[in-house]
Each structure stands twice: as C-alpha cells, then as structure tokens.
Write an enzyme that holds these catalytic residues in place. Structure first.
Site, PDB file in Angstrom:
ATOM      1  NE  ARG A 384     -41.586  91.698   3.075  1.00 57.62           N
ATOM      2  CZ  ARG A 384     -42.771  91.696   2.481  1.00 57.62           C
ATOM      3  NH1 ARG A 384     -43.686  90.816   2.837  1.00 57.62           N
ATOM      4  NH2 ARG A 384     -43.047  92.579   1.543  1.00 57.62           N
ATOM      5  CB  CYS A 385     -44.808  87.815   9.152  1.00 57.17           C
ATOM      6  SG  CYS A 385     -44.560  86.640   7.805  1.00 57.17           S
ATOM      7  CG  MET A 386     -44.090  89.334  13.721  1.00 51.21           C
ATOM      8  SD  MET A 386     -43.263  89.016  15.300  1.00 51.21           S
ATOM      9  CE  MET A 386     -41.554  89.371  14.886  1.00 51.21           C
TER      10      MET A 386
END
Length: 401
Positions: A384-386
């Site tokens: 999700r962060c990426m």
C-alpha cells in the site's frame, strides 16, 4: 477519468516509483536521517519492484511511473522553474552555493534534471569552486539530498473521488517529494484540470494515514506524521468540496513501527479490515462532520471499529487479525503485514514473508497475491505504501458520473 472513492474498488491505474540511484546514495552514515532502517540491495529492490508492477499489470492495472511523468513535465518551463526553486529553497545552501547550483541545474536536460531531483547531487559531482558553504562541506555530503522515500508514492499524494490531495510531509528528509508530485498534477497534460483537496504548504498530513473506508467516509491517523490540525484541515476541505460527509480522526502511537494508520489497519473488502491485534481493542476515533461556518463538529472518542461501522452505514466491520499470537503479530506488523494493497474486493497484494498473516487472510476468503519484499521493506513500507491509486472502479457509481 481519475477517480477513487474507496480502498477496495477494482484498481484501474496506479502511480509507482521504481527504485533507482537514490537508493544507492544510502550509507550507514546517512540512512537514519533519510528514514531507512537498513541499506537495501538496489538491484534486488528493483527486481522485487518490477515483479510487483508486473503483478498489477496482469490484473489489468495501468502502471504509471513517477520519473516518466516528471521527465515529461520538466519539458514545461514553468514546471522546471518551480522544481528548481524547490531545490534552491534549502536554507543550508547560502547565496554563493545557491547560485552555483542554479547554474548547474540550468544546463541539464529533462532526464538529467530528473536524476538530480530524485537521486540528489553529491559534493564531488559539482565543479569545485569558491564559497564557504561548499568548501566546508564534507566531500561525502550532498548539495542536493536524495529522496529514497519516493518509493512510497502513497504518502505524497492520494485521491478523494476526482480530487488529488498533495500532502504536507512531516519529516524534513521527505518534504521536497511533494514539490515533484504537485508539479506533476499541476502541469502534466494527463492531469489537466485536476482540482486539489489538499496542498503541501498546509498542516502536516501524509497519505499513509488516510483510508477511504467507503464513499464519503475517511479515516485519518493522527500520530508521528499527521497532526490533529492536518486532519481537521482535510476534513474542512472535503466537506466544503462535497467529497465526504464524515472524517474519523484516529490517534495512533507515535512510534517508528506505527508511523501511519496503514501500518496497523488496511481494508481488504468493502466491510473487512486487516488489523494489528495489539492495538485493535484500544484504537479510538473522533468523528468529524460538517458544521456551521465550516467548523467541523467533533464527537467521541468512540471505539474505532464502532465509529467506522456507524459512519459507513453497516452493522459491523469484519476484522482479520495479523498473525496468530502476540509475538508473531508484532513481527509481521513490523514487516508490513498489515500494509496490504487491495486491487479489488477480497483481492490484495501482500509481502510473502508475512506467512501467518497471509494465511489468516486466505482463511477469511481473501485472495492474496504474494510479492517479495526483503529489500523493498527496508524503508518500512509495504504494497500500500508503494502505490498511489489514481483510478478505481467506483463503489458509488452515481457520484462518479
């Protein structure tokens, strides 16, 4: 059309940043200040990221790369000036070195300037010259700092319906990232006419803290990276633009392991969340709704899962816990077990290393697309962060028309 009204609508287009030479700038001397817990093997990190992107493409997702968009934007003179000015705003430079840096950047073509804006400019990469600041710098220092955290495109922007929110990053090592994201949304032809729901000069707010629980309902983590003032500012903006009717402000521990809300909670279905069990029972939410004269009305705090279900109009949220015991849960939360990327209802991407969490998801009927992350995870961020979704199939078709 770019449109996102949930965490789980079928993913159609996403913004990624393939790790590049900026990761090779990390050393034991600077990795802490640049917010990495280790020194990644760059080649392997690129291989892992390429496989991540390929998995998305096989599911019909259009993958856009930040550096490609940036290089195209730098052909526009106004965008180029804005991005160079963001570099020159660094107060460490002083007037003499600032003039030299401006001259140096002025000779670069768009591809060369993209490299400096992302990977930085080392002391020895400039022609030696006069000036106190340059002469007193250690030869291992950077005149322009690299941005290794560009890998985590979720933090510098997110979308609420058809509005882009360009965030205000709290940590000094990351603040220049938003100048790049802002220039892309402001100047790239693909995003012509895009309205913004947040701007980088406002109170601290990071995309990893923002969950689109359902159409019209946002949860905002408040902790290490997002301040209460940032959450309130976002609430004002989305209420004024008719983008949401409820914002939940969720206090989270101000620790490295829980830097963002999406490190302890992500959605994997329209009514299902994956949560870190060590905080699940203690997580609360303040409920913000639109009030008179733009001031949000605040209720609570109430238990997060109760407040979220009420705002979403469902009886209850189904909860899947990370791991099977306290120790496993803590280990897999640290390795971004909670940080899944939903690419459709009941389908998510997760790091393969979080064996127990992935098994829990599958037992609950969630399809897990496993990716390697031994090197990508050194900056403390998962799938999700990426990824910054810029288009999802709407859960609220009427509002998307």
């Amino acid at each position: 059309m770019h449109y996102v009204d949930s965490e789980v609508g079928r993913l159609q287009a996403v913004l990624l940043h393939r790790p590049g030479p900026e990761l090779a700038r990390l050393t034991p001397r600077n990795n802490d200040s640049l917010l990495f817990d280790g020194i990644p093997w760059v080649g392997r990190a690129q291989e892992e990221h390429d496989r991540f992107a390929d998995q998305l493409r096989t599911r019909g997702v259009e993958v856009l790369y930040l550096t490609d968009l940036l290089t195209e934007v730098l052909q526009i003179e106004q965008a180029r000036e804005e991005l160079v000015d963001a570099v020159l705003a660094d107060i460490r430079l002083g007037d003499t070195l600032r003039r030299r840096v401006r001259d140096h950047l002025g000779y670069l073509d768009p591809a060369g300037l993209t490299r400096v804006l992302t990977a930085g400019l080392a002391h020895d990469e400039m022609t030696p010259g006069s000036g106190l600041v340059y002469r007193m710098m250690d030869r291992r220092d950077f005149v322009v700092d690299p941005l290794p955290n560009l890998l985590f495109t979720r933090d510098s922007s997110f979308w609420v319906r058809d509005h882009a929110a360009v965030t205000s990053l709290a940590m000094s090592a990351r603040r220049r990232e938003t100048s790049i994201t802002h220039a892309i949304y402001e100047h790239h032809p693909r995003f012509a006419g895009t309205e913004t729901a947040y701007d980088p000069w406002l109170e601290p707010l990071e995309g990893g803290d923002v969950l689109l629980l359902s159409p019209g309902v946002l949860a905002v983590g408040v902790g290490e990276r997002t301040t209460p003032a940032g959450a309130e500012r976002l609430a004002r903006a989305v209420f004024a633009a008719g983008l949401a009717h409820t914002v939940l402000a969720v206090p989270i521990a101000q620790e490295r392991a829980t830097m963002h809300l999406d490190t302890v909670c992500t959605m994997v279905d329209v009514d299902t969340v994956l949560m870190y069990p060590n905080v699940a029972d203690d997580l609360v939410a303040y409920t913000l709704t639109e009030g008179d004269e733009g001031d949000p009305v605040v209720h609570g705090p109430d238990p997060f899962l109760v407040a979220a279900a009420k705002a979403m109009g469902v009886d209850r949220l189904r909860t899947i816990h990370t791991g099977l015991d306290v120790v496993t849960a803590e280990r897999e939360q640290w390795d971004d077990g909670n940080n899944t990327l939903a690419i459709a209802p009941r389908v998510c991407v997760a790091y393969e290393r979080n064996v127990e969490t992935n098994a829990q998801l599958e037992r609950a009927g969630i399809e897990v697309i496993r990716i390697a992350g031994s090197e990508l995870g050194s900056g403390r961020g998962g799938p999700r962060c990426m990824s910054c979704p810029i288009s999802r199939e709407p859960l609220d078709p009427a509002r998307a028309e």
